[in-house]
Design a protein around this motif. Structure first.
Motif, PDB file in Angstrom:
ATOM      1  N   LYS A 166       0.841  -1.189   0.000  1.00  0.00           N
ATOM      2  CA  LYS A 166       0.000   0.000   0.000  1.00  0.00           C
ATOM      3  C   LYS A 166       0.884   1.250   0.000  1.00  0.00           C
ATOM      4  CE  LYS A 166      -4.004  -1.993   2.368  1.00  0.00           C
ATOM      5  NZ  LYS A 166      -4.935  -1.860   3.522  1.00  0.00           N
ATOM      6  N   ILE A 167       0.578   2.147  -0.911  1.00  0.00           N
ATOM      7  CA  ILE A 167       1.299   3.415  -0.990  1.00  0.00           C
ATOM      8  C   ILE A 167       0.327   4.499  -0.532  1.00  0.00           C
ATOM      9  CG2 ILE A 167       2.489   5.024  -2.515  1.00  0.00           C
ATOM     10  CD1 ILE A 167       3.149   2.570  -4.282  1.00  0.00           C
ATOM     11  N   VAL A 168       0.596   5.065   0.621  1.00  0.00           N
ATOM     12  CA  VAL A 168      -0.342   5.990   1.258  1.00  0.00           C
ATOM     13  C   VAL A 168       0.071   7.424   0.969  1.00  0.00           C
ATOM     14  CG1 VAL A 168      -1.399   6.705   3.437  1.00  0.00           C
ATOM     15  CG2 VAL A 168      -0.771   4.301   3.077  1.00  0.00           C
ATOM     16  N   GLY A 169      -0.758   8.102   0.171  1.00  0.00           N
ATOM     17  CA  GLY A 169      -0.524   9.500  -0.129  1.00  0.00           C
ATOM     18  C   GLY A 169      -1.316  10.396   0.796  1.00  0.00           C
ATOM     19  N   LYS A 170      -1.228  11.694   0.570  1.00  0.00           N
ATOM     20  CA  LYS A 170      -1.944  12.649   1.418  1.00  0.00           C
ATOM     21  C   LYS A 170      -3.456  12.531   1.246  1.00  0.00           C
ATOM     22  CE  LYS A 170       1.667  16.193   1.692  1.00  0.00           C
ATOM     23  NZ  LYS A 170       2.020  17.600   1.391  1.00  0.00           N
ATOM     24  N   THR A 171      -3.902  12.176   0.046  1.00  0.00           N
ATOM     25  CA  THR A 171      -5.345  12.155  -0.227  1.00  0.00           C
ATOM     26  C   THR A 171      -5.860  10.808  -0.716  1.00  0.00           C
ATOM     27  OG1 THR A 171      -4.950  12.953  -2.489  1.00  0.00           O
ATOM     28  CG2 THR A 171      -5.334  14.618  -0.786  1.00  0.00           C
ATOM     29  N   PHE A 199       7.287  -1.463   6.817  1.00  0.00           N
ATOM     30  CA  PHE A 199       6.972  -0.040   6.650  1.00  0.00           C
ATOM     31  C   PHE A 199       8.177   0.748   6.136  1.00  0.00           C
ATOM     32  CE2 PHE A 199       3.685  -1.365   9.581  1.00  0.00           C
ATOM     33  CZ  PHE A 199       2.571  -0.622   9.195  1.00  0.00           C
ATOM     34  N   LEU A 200       7.858   1.635   5.195  1.00  0.00           N
ATOM     35  CA  LEU A 200       8.824   2.584   4.638  1.00  0.00           C
ATOM     36  C   LEU A 200       8.172   3.956   4.771  1.00  0.00           C
ATOM     37  CD1 LEU A 200      11.473   2.823   2.844  1.00  0.00           C
ATOM     38  CD2 LEU A 200       9.942   2.697   0.869  1.00  0.00           C
ATOM     39  N   VAL A 201       8.885   4.934   5.342  1.00  0.00           N
ATOM     40  CA  VAL A 201       8.250   6.213   5.633  1.00  0.00           C
ATOM     41  C   VAL A 201       8.989   7.369   4.955  1.00  0.00           C
ATOM     42  CG1 VAL A 201       9.560   6.680   7.747  1.00  0.00           C
ATOM     43  CG2 VAL A 201       7.262   7.617   7.507  1.00  0.00           C
ATOM     44  N   ASN A 202       8.228   8.403   4.569  1.00  0.00           N
ATOM     45  CA  ASN A 202       8.807   9.626   4.025  1.00  0.00           C
ATOM     46  C   ASN A 202       9.263  10.503   5.185  1.00  0.00           C
ATOM     47  OD1 ASN A 202       9.365  12.105   2.807  1.00  0.00           O
ATOM     48  ND2 ASN A 202       7.723  11.906   1.316  1.00  0.00           N
ATOM     49  N   LEU A 203      10.556  10.722   5.307  1.00  0.00           N
ATOM     50  CA  LEU A 203      11.116  11.470   6.432  1.00  0.00           C
ATOM     51  C   LEU A 203      10.553  12.889   6.526  1.00  0.00           C
ATOM     52  CD1 LEU A 203      14.878  10.433   6.058  1.00  0.00           C
ATOM     53  CD2 LEU A 203      13.225   9.510   7.677  1.00  0.00           C
ATOM     54  N   ILE A 206       7.406  13.195   8.907  1.00  0.00           N
ATOM     55  CA  ILE A 206       7.438  12.738  10.298  1.00  0.00           C
ATOM     56  C   ILE A 206       7.223  13.911  11.250  1.00  0.00           C
ATOM     57  CG2 ILE A 206       8.925  11.769  12.104  1.00  0.00           C
ATOM     58  CD1 ILE A 206      10.172   9.983   9.992  1.00  0.00           C
ATOM     59  N   HIS A 207       6.354  13.687  12.238  1.00  0.00           N
ATOM     60  CA  HIS A 207       6.047  14.729  13.230  1.00  0.00           C
ATOM     61  C   HIS A 207       6.611  14.406  14.620  1.00  0.00           C
ATOM     62  CE1 HIS A 207       3.995  17.726  15.556  1.00  0.00           C
ATOM     63  NE2 HIS A 207       3.250  16.832  16.186  1.00  0.00           N
ATOM     64  N   ARG A 208       6.450  13.154  15.069  1.00  0.00           N
ATOM     65  CA  ARG A 208       6.842  12.849  16.451  1.00  0.00           C
ATOM     66  C   ARG A 208       7.206  11.374  16.593  1.00  0.00           C
ATOM     67  NH1 ARG A 208       2.427  14.602  18.955  1.00  0.00           N
ATOM     68  NH2 ARG A 208       3.325  16.625  19.522  1.00  0.00           N
ATOM     69  N   LEU A 209       8.178  11.087  17.461  1.00  0.00           N
ATOM     70  CA  LEU A 209       8.526   9.728  17.880  1.00  0.00           C
ATOM     71  C   LEU A 209       8.173   9.568  19.363  1.00  0.00           C
ATOM     72  CD1 LEU A 209      12.041   8.851  16.369  1.00  0.00           C
ATOM     73  CD2 LEU A 209       9.900   7.641  15.955  1.00  0.00           C
ATOM     74  N   THR A 210       7.525   8.443  19.685  1.00  0.00           N
ATOM     75  CA  THR A 210       7.139   8.186  21.073  1.00  0.00           C
ATOM     76  C   THR A 210       7.632   6.795  21.478  1.00  0.00           C
ATOM     77  OG1 THR A 210       5.120   9.480  20.731  1.00  0.00           O
ATOM     78  CG2 THR A 210       5.209   8.076  22.681  1.00  0.00           C
ATOM     79  N   PRO A 211       8.359   6.674  22.613  1.00  0.00           N
ATOM     80  CA  PRO A 211       8.787   5.347  23.063  1.00  0.00           C
ATOM     81  C   PRO A 211       7.587   4.433  23.266  1.00  0.00           C
ATOM     82  CG  PRO A 211       9.902   7.082  24.293  1.00  0.00           C
ATOM     83  CD  PRO A 211       8.824   7.745  23.491  1.00  0.00           C
ATOM     84  N   TRP A 212       7.770   3.182  22.894  1.00  0.00           N
ATOM     85  CA  TRP A 212       6.680   2.219  22.964  1.00  0.00           C
ATOM     86  C   TRP A 212       7.041   1.135  23.982  1.00  0.00           C
ATOM     87  CZ3 TRP A 212       4.702  -1.017  18.225  1.00  0.00           C
ATOM     88  CH2 TRP A 212       3.375  -1.411  18.439  1.00  0.00           C
ATOM     89  N   GLN A 222       2.667  13.993  10.090  1.00  0.00           N
ATOM     90  CA  GLN A 222       1.961  15.269  10.040  1.00  0.00           C
ATOM     91  C   GLN A 222       0.608  15.109   9.364  1.00  0.00           C
ATOM     92  OE1 GLN A 222       4.751  17.631   7.875  1.00  0.00           O
ATOM     93  NE2 GLN A 222       6.134  17.920   9.613  1.00  0.00           N
ATOM     94  N   GLY A 223      -0.419  15.697   9.980  1.00  0.00           N
ATOM     95  CA  GLY A 223      -1.736  15.714   9.353  1.00  0.00           C
ATOM     96  C   GLY A 223      -2.547  14.447   9.492  1.00  0.00           C
TER      97      GLY A 223
END
Length: 244
Positions: A166-171, A199-203, A206-212, A222-223
């Motif tokens: 799956k390639i997840v775009g903004k819309t 998972f492959l992410v667009n840097l 990225i908004h936030r990293l949270t320890p899990w 973002q968004g």
């Protein structure tokens, strides 16, 4: 015998043209193929003679050296520019025109020699650098009836589940049978990073990293409220990519 460097001297003062021509005559690798006494004539002779370098005066009536430089940069074959002028004040502007060098009158023979050396090196690199093929800028995603071409900057992340990528775009979300590894390789030139085996992410999104737990993290984009898993094996590399 090595091919000579073809030079065109551009100056509205005949004495200056003759002096520079005399000095260049001492360099066996340089061939002065012409002179021009105005900006208009310089452009015409550049088109006709195809010089490798222009020795170009700055202060000329009607069309000055900066205007000539801007015009020849629109040509298919762009000559190197070495400004030769009595005025030091134009140096900063000259290098904004990508000038190779900036010589002051009266000419210093040592500085002229250094300029010739730089010219030779630049032309040598140009001659032995293979032409670069234009790089593709779109990611092709083939569906059942269409091929969508995606701007990589608009892609937020890519995931793999049940043999579907799956390639997840903004819309919109797109699906492809291509493996995640294949998509990752195609996006290698852009700001993407593997955060998990799936998972492959667009840097850039990225908004936030949270320890899990167990050294792993959750990643927020973002968004969107969606959270992605970051395996502990990828956390260090991800932070290195993100942080100043």
């Amino acid at each position: 015998m090595k091919e000579k460097i073809k030079a065109l001297i551009v100056d509205d003062e005949r004495f200056s043209r003759e002096e520079l021509s005399y000095l260049l005559d001492t360099y066996e690798q340089i061939e002065v193929i012409g002179e021009a006494g105005s900006g208009d004539e310089a452009i015409m002779k550049t088109l006709q003679l195809q010089p490798d370098v222009l020795f170009l005066d700055v202060e000329m009536p009607k069309m000055d050296g900066m205007a000539v430089s801007g015009s020849v940069h629109e040509l298919k074959k762009i000559p190197e520019i070495i400004f030769a002028t009595a005025y030091p004040d134009f140096a900063a502007e000259a290098f904004r025109h990508e000038a190779l060098d900036y010589l002051l009158k009266p000419f210093d023979e040592e500085q002229l020699g250094e300029a010739i050396q730089r010219l030779e090196k630049k032309l040598h690199r140009r001659a032995f650098s293979p032409p670069q093929e234009p790089q593709p800028t779109k990611l092709a995603v083939e569906g059942e009836d269409t091929i969508d071409y995606l701007n990589p900057n608009e892609i937020m992340y890519v995931s793999r589940e049940d043999r579907v990528t799956k390639i997840v775009g903004k819309t919109k979300v797109y699906e492809t049978k291509s493996a995640l590894k294949e998509v990752e390789e195609r996006l290698d030139r852009f700001s993407f990073f593997r955060i998990h085996k799936s998972f492959l992410v667009n840097l850039d999104h990225i908004h936030r990293l949270t320890p899990w737990f167990n050294g792993a993290y959750q990643l927020e984009l973002q968004g969107t409220d969606e959270k992605l898993p970051v395996s502990r094996n990828y956390v260090k590399g991800l932070r290195k990519k993100l942080e100043l």
